[in-house]
Design an enzyme around this catalytic site. Structure first.
Site, mmCIF file in Angstrom:
data_model
loop_
_atom_site.group_PDB
_atom_site.id
_atom_site.type_symbol
_atom_site.label_atom_id
_atom_site.label_comp_id
_atom_site.label_asym_id
_atom_site.label_seq_id
_atom_site.Cartn_x
_atom_site.Cartn_y
_atom_site.Cartn_z
ATOM 1 N N ASP A 123 0.164 -3.664 0.894
ATOM 2 C CA ASP A 123 0.526 -4.001 -0.485
ATOM 3 C C ASP A 123 1.963 -3.551 -0.777
ATOM 4 O O ASP A 123 2.734 -4.245 -1.441
ATOM 5 C CB ASP A 123 -0.455 -3.318 -1.442
ATOM 6 C CG ASP A 123 -1.896 -3.586 -1.028
ATOM 7 O OD1 ASP A 123 -2.325 -4.736 -1.128
ATOM 8 O OD2 ASP A 123 -2.566 -2.646 -0.557
ATOM 9 N N HIS A 171 -6.810 -0.252 -3.083
ATOM 10 C CA HIS A 171 -6.423 -1.470 -2.351
ATOM 11 C C HIS A 171 -7.361 -2.589 -2.808
ATOM 12 O O HIS A 171 -8.282 -2.998 -2.124
ATOM 13 C CB HIS A 171 -6.527 -1.263 -0.840
ATOM 14 C CG HIS A 171 -6.382 -2.559 -0.091
ATOM 15 N ND1 HIS A 171 -5.203 -3.245 -0.033
ATOM 16 C CD2 HIS A 171 -7.278 -3.318 0.596
ATOM 17 C CE1 HIS A 171 -5.373 -4.364 0.662
ATOM 18 N NE2 HIS A 171 -6.632 -4.426 1.044
#
Ligand code: NAD
Length: 339
Positions: free
Chosen positions: A160, A188
């Protein structure tokens, strides 16, 4: 003098991230071009033949750094003596499955693999959990491997983080290597908070704040309504966009980010640069202690430390709390599955 080989475990090694990851490790992308490795690959019996095929390809690739390959469906054999464990294996969400069913399958996998790692891995083994729900799988692993120091158990949010760097590089038409210090806070999952408030771009006139260079707050967020702008939504939803395009989830970028995570953890982050890692919360930034939460960290001498003292504005505070709430709910759900 040549270094002793490091043993690296990859679980779920017959899967698609595994297939992208093992050659990177064997080429030195994870631990350095002078670090020999022995790969330990674990998968489940239905994938044993495919796993053997991966082993054959590793032999065929004749990687100079690769000093041995263990390919097995036995968790104890896989975990024995490993210095680094990258936990990619897990049960995918299938059509019609409830969140609780997926959680239940994965939590029991991580509970049993925690015991195998605790009993058989090398002392001070560093663990990175990739399989989803990554933060909560890592938390369960930590809870059921009490003798592994909590500092050694982490989860992957570097993908990410790298996605956020990539979006900024595209938006500003600058090299991605010139962008640094974005932060992924929290889970996440799509509740993660990609934060550019501290990010900078290296320019001939010195480092400049990303927000100043973009000069378009709406790209980032709507302060009045506290809504996410295009940047935040794109990073949060990037995994889904890859699945839509490829009909498969991200694999090469996940594998590459897993290498970045371990490399920086072991070899250190460059001076003045921080990266995002899912780590055991100590209550920094008023994030509840006892969650595996993604923070900005720096790494030195094989240890990560949470970057302290960054100013957190009102919008960010709300987003940090929202993703922490989701993680607390996941934790409760995981425990209810184990009860
Ligand atoms: N954290 C991240 O950034 C990130 C990014 C992408 C994917 N993921 C997650 O990574 C995981 C793997 O993704 P993939 O695309 O490689 O999936 P995949 O289905 O291709 O591979 C998973 C592998 O795990 C194996 N497996 C299942 N149970 C196991 C067990 N108990 N022990 C060992 N191996 C086991 C399967 O047989 C399979 O080979 C998924 O959970 C995915 O959601 C995380």
């Amino acid at each position: 003098m040549a270094k002793d080989p490091v043993r690296v475990l990859v679980t779920g090694a017959a899967g698609q991230i595994g297939y992208a990851l093992v050659p990177m490790i064997a080429r030195g992308v994870m631990l350095g071009a002078d670090q020999p490795v022995i790969l330990h690959m674990l998968d489940i019996p239905p994938a044993a033949e495919a796993l053997n095929g991966v082993k054959m390809e590793l032999v065929d690739a004749a990687f100079p750094l690769l000093k041995g390959v263990v390919a097995t469906t036995d968790a104890v054999e896989a975990c024995t003596g490993v210095n680094v464990a990258v936990m990619v294996g897990g049960f995918p969400r299938k059509e019609g499955m409830e969140r609780k069913d997926v959680m239940s399958k994965n939590v029991s996998i991580y509970k049993s693999q925690a015991s195998a790692l605790e009993k058989h891995a090398a002392p001070n083994c560093k663990v990175l959990v990739v399989a989803n729900p990554a933060n909560t799988n890592a938390l369960i692993l930590k809870e059921f491997a009490p003798s592994i120091p909590e500092k050694n158990i982490t989860c992957l949010t570097r993908l990410d983080h790298n996605r956020a760097l990539g979006q900024i590089s595209e938006r500003l038409s600058v090299q991605v290597s010139d962008v640094k210090n974005v932060i992924i806070w929290g889970n996440h999952s799509s509740s993660q908070y990609p934060d550019v408030n501290h990010a900078t771009v290296s320019t001939p006139a010195g480092d400049k704040p990303v927000r100043e260079l973009v000069a378009d707050d709406a790209w980032y967020n709507e302060l009045e309504t506290l809504l996410n702008g295009e940047f935040i939504s794109t990073v949060q939803q990037r995994g889904a966009a890859i699945i839509k395009a490829r009909k498969l989830s991200s694999a090469l970028s996940a594998a590459s980010s897993a290498c970045d995570h371990i490399r920086d953890w072991v070899l250190g982050t460059p001076e003045g640069t921080f990266v995002s890692m899912g780590v055991y919360s100590d209550g920094s930034y008023n994030v509840p202690a006892g969650l595996i939460y993604s923070f900005p960290v720096t790494c030195k001498n094989g240890e990560w430390s949470i970057v302290q003292g960054l100013p957190i504005d009102e919008f960010s505070r709300k987003k940090l709390d929202l993703t922490a709430e989701e993680l607390s709910e996941e934790k409760a759900l995981a425990y209810s599955c184990l009860a």
